[in-house]
Scaffold this motif. Structure first.
Motif, PDB file in Angstrom:
ATOM      1  N   ILE A   1       0.834  -1.403   0.017  1.00  8.33           N
ATOM      2  CA  ILE A   1       0.148  -0.042  -0.010  1.00  8.33           C
ATOM      3  C   ILE A   1       0.837   1.208   0.052  1.00  8.33           C
ATOM      4  CG2 ILE A   1      -1.705   1.346   1.145  1.00  8.33           C
ATOM      5  CD1 ILE A   1      -2.547  -1.405   2.613  1.00  8.33           C
ATOM      6  N   ASN A   2       0.744   2.089  -1.068  1.00  5.05           N
ATOM      7  CA  ASN A   2       1.654   3.276  -0.991  1.00  5.05           C
ATOM      8  C   ASN A   2       0.824   4.496  -1.292  1.00  5.05           C
ATOM      9  OD1 ASN A   2       3.810   4.654  -1.575  1.00  5.05           O
ATOM     10  ND2 ASN A   2       3.773   4.430  -3.738  1.00  5.05           N
ATOM     11  N   CYS A   3       1.454   5.719  -0.604  1.00  3.46           N
ATOM     12  CA  CYS A   3       0.907   6.797  -0.826  1.00  3.46           C
ATOM     13  C   CYS A   3       1.958   7.946  -0.648  1.00  3.46           C
ATOM     14  CB  CYS A   3      -0.420   7.151  -0.141  1.00  3.46           C
ATOM     15  SG  CYS A   3      -0.193   7.631   1.489  1.00  3.46           S
ATOM     16  N   SER A  63      -2.575   5.539   3.304  1.00  3.75           N
ATOM     17  CA  SER A  63      -2.045   4.330   3.417  1.00  3.75           C
ATOM     18  C   SER A  63      -2.360   3.411   4.655  1.00  3.75           C
ATOM     19  CB  SER A  63      -0.483   4.119   2.883  1.00  3.75           C
ATOM     20  OG  SER A  63       0.202   4.951   3.820  1.00  3.75           O
TER      21      SER A  63
END
Length: 126
Positions: free
Chosen positions: A31-33, A40
């Motif tokens: 999960i990336n932000c 995330s």
């Protein structure tokens, strides 16, 4: 800053949250932000809550123990199927985010998951 059409395009929708919840069967997940401070960790919380229903507050606390700078995205939580009312009510970062921080949470079943992480997640199953 003014709110415009482009801002609304970036907001999570019920379909986004349903997609996150459906990932519980996928095994390893990244999960990336951009900053790893809100979206995330919130996505990780929603995913974990779909795996361990009824443990939303404990899971939120577990994530905050790993990353005390997290502030959950209230909008995403309001769209999720779990009971996140207590998480929303107490939602605030405990420490300022360090420069260049990112959110990393090793989940059960991933090669990099530590023994402590596995034991923590297993405790939510009981």
């Amino acid at each position: 800053m003014t709110s415009g059409k482009s801002d609304r395009l970036l907001a999570a929708t019920k379909a986004h949250i349903a997609a996150i919840e459906s990932l519980r069967e996928s095994g390893t997940l990244l999960i990336n932000c951009q900053l790893g401070q809100r979206r995330s960790p919130t996505a990780a919380l929603i995913l974990l809550a779909s795996l361990f229903p009824g443990r939303e507050a404990a899971l939120a606390e577990w994530i905050l123990a790993e990353a005390p700078y997290v502030e959950y995205n209230r909008w995403m939580l309001s769209l999720a199927s779990g009971d996140f009312r207590s998480v929303i009510a107490l939602n605030r970062p405990r420490v300022p985010a360090p420069p260049g921080c990112f959110f990393e949470l090793n989940l059960l079943g991933t090669p990099s998951c530590t023994r402590q992480c596995q034991q923590s997640l297993e405790s939510f199953q009981t």
